[in-house]
Motif scaffolding. Structure first.
Motif: not given
Length: 394
Positions: A72-88
């Protein structure tokens, strides 16, 4: 008259998840060994035998809870890191997503931190590998924002950030949800922005075995080490004696049982912390907070992290001693609250408690991670991380 047939009883399609959720909450509240399969069944509204249609036993339930929680943590992280925008932007989204998940699923962070040692070796290996994958994923995201960080330093900060969220299992404080999430994000952001200390390596203090030549202290040291490694319930007096090089009835000349050893360890830690707090309270508030952080790190590193062992095994103490040691612990942590609110009077009391518990949890968590303990400046790093969290919470 023909009988009216009853419609077939259908089991909920999510029964396994219901059982896992019920077990997770019971394990968090009462500890793994104090919860039975029948307790889990009752909490989920089924019979004991029905549990075995989904799990082989209690250990299998714990493994499922931990692995599914990490997924569940991993899926949340993957979804967040797929957010459009900069690395920050993506790192900020990650910290926010995990904060929301931690507040919503408080029990996951608790079990991940404390109960994994009750698993079979194969399941422990899966947990370790999955945890390493999560930290590696976070570290890559952090180094995309801070490319100057060495890989090991990025992993240190990611473990510390994870402890920000894991700290929720160490207290019952619940500010309003949105404010709670914002505070966790602020603290995690401060940790991921932390400037890792440089300079000459300073070895971490080694655990002090107690009074030289004292068989009682040797038994106490051996017991605390075993409780930390295996859990209180899995350690016998014979195990303790063997670790200390003693055997037979002679062990009982020093302690009537292992509960008495755990009590003695708790009081020894309480005395050490009370002494350092008494000195800190004679200093100006800002200086006193730093002194508390420095002395706490030193005490934890010198004591084989008995604080983490004590927190985990508290429910195994006799009731009178448990209440007394909890009172002493709260009195000690209360010094941190009061000092923090002295330097930041606008900080609400619940928020101050969250900040203090986060600082303490980072020290406790990282001090029980062997790979991190081998870092050449770990004592300074733990102290400065704790101070950074206290400063960020103001």
């Amino acid at each position: 008259m023909a009988e009216t047939s009853r419609p077939p009883v259908r089991r909920p399609r999510n029964r396994k998840a219901q059982l896992a959720d019920a077990a997770a909450e019971l394990f968090r509240k009462h500890g793994y060994h104090q919860v039975s399969v029948n307790d889990i069944a009752q909490a989920a509204g089924v019979t004991g035998p029905a549990v075995y249609r989904h799990f082989r036993g209690k250990q299998d339930i714990l493994a499922h809870v931990l692995l599914s929680g990490m997924d569940t943590f991993g899926l949340a992280a993957e979804g967040a890191l797929a957010t459009p925008g900069t690395a920050a932007d993506q790192l900020s989204a990650l910290l926010r997503a995990v904060a929301e998940l931690a507040v919503d699923r408080r029990e996951i962070t608790a079990l991940w931190r404390w109960e994994g040692r009750h698993l079979a070796e194969a399941d422990r290996t899966k947990i370790r590998h999955r945890g390493a994958e999560l930290i590696a994923q976070w570290a890559i995201a952090l180094r995309d924002v801070r490319p100057e960080l060495a890989k090991a330093d990025a992993e240190l900060l990611c473990w510390a950030a994870l402890s920000v969220y894991g700290s929720l299992s160490d207290h019952h404080v619940s500010p309003p949800r949105r404010r709670f999430e914002d505070l966790l994000v602020t603290l995690a952001s401060a940790v991921t922005s932390f400037e890792v200390p440089t300079g000459e390596p300073v070895p971490a203090p080694r655990p002090v075995p107690g009074t030289p030549g004292s068989r009682r202290e040797e038994l106490l040291t051996a017991a605390i080490s075993l409780f930390r490694e295996r859990g209180y319930a899995a350690v016998s007096m014979e195990d303790i004696g063997a670790r200390a090089g003693m055997a037979g009835p002679s062990i009982y000349r020093y302690f009537p049982g292992k509960a008495a050893i755990l009590v003695a360890g708790g009081y020894r830690m309480a005395d050490q912390l009370a002494s350092t707090a008494a000195h800190a309270m004679t200093l100006p508030a800002g200086e006193a907070l730093r002194h508390l952080a420095t002395s706490y790190v030193d005490t934890v590193l010198r004591s084989d992290n008995i604080m983490a062992t004590f927190a985990n095994e508290l429910r195994n103490l006799p009731e009178r001693d448990r209440k007394d040691l909890v009172r002493l612990q709260r009195h000690y942590v209360g010094h941190w609250y009061r000092l923090l609110r002295t330097v930041a009077p606008e900080l609400a009391e619940p928020d101050a408690k969250v900040v203090v518990h986060t600082a303490l949890t980072i020290v406790n968590d990282l001090a029980r991670t062997p790979r991190l303990l081998r870092r050449p400046r770990i004592a300074a790093e733990l102290t400065e991380l704790a101070v950074t969290v206290l400063d960020a919470g103001r």
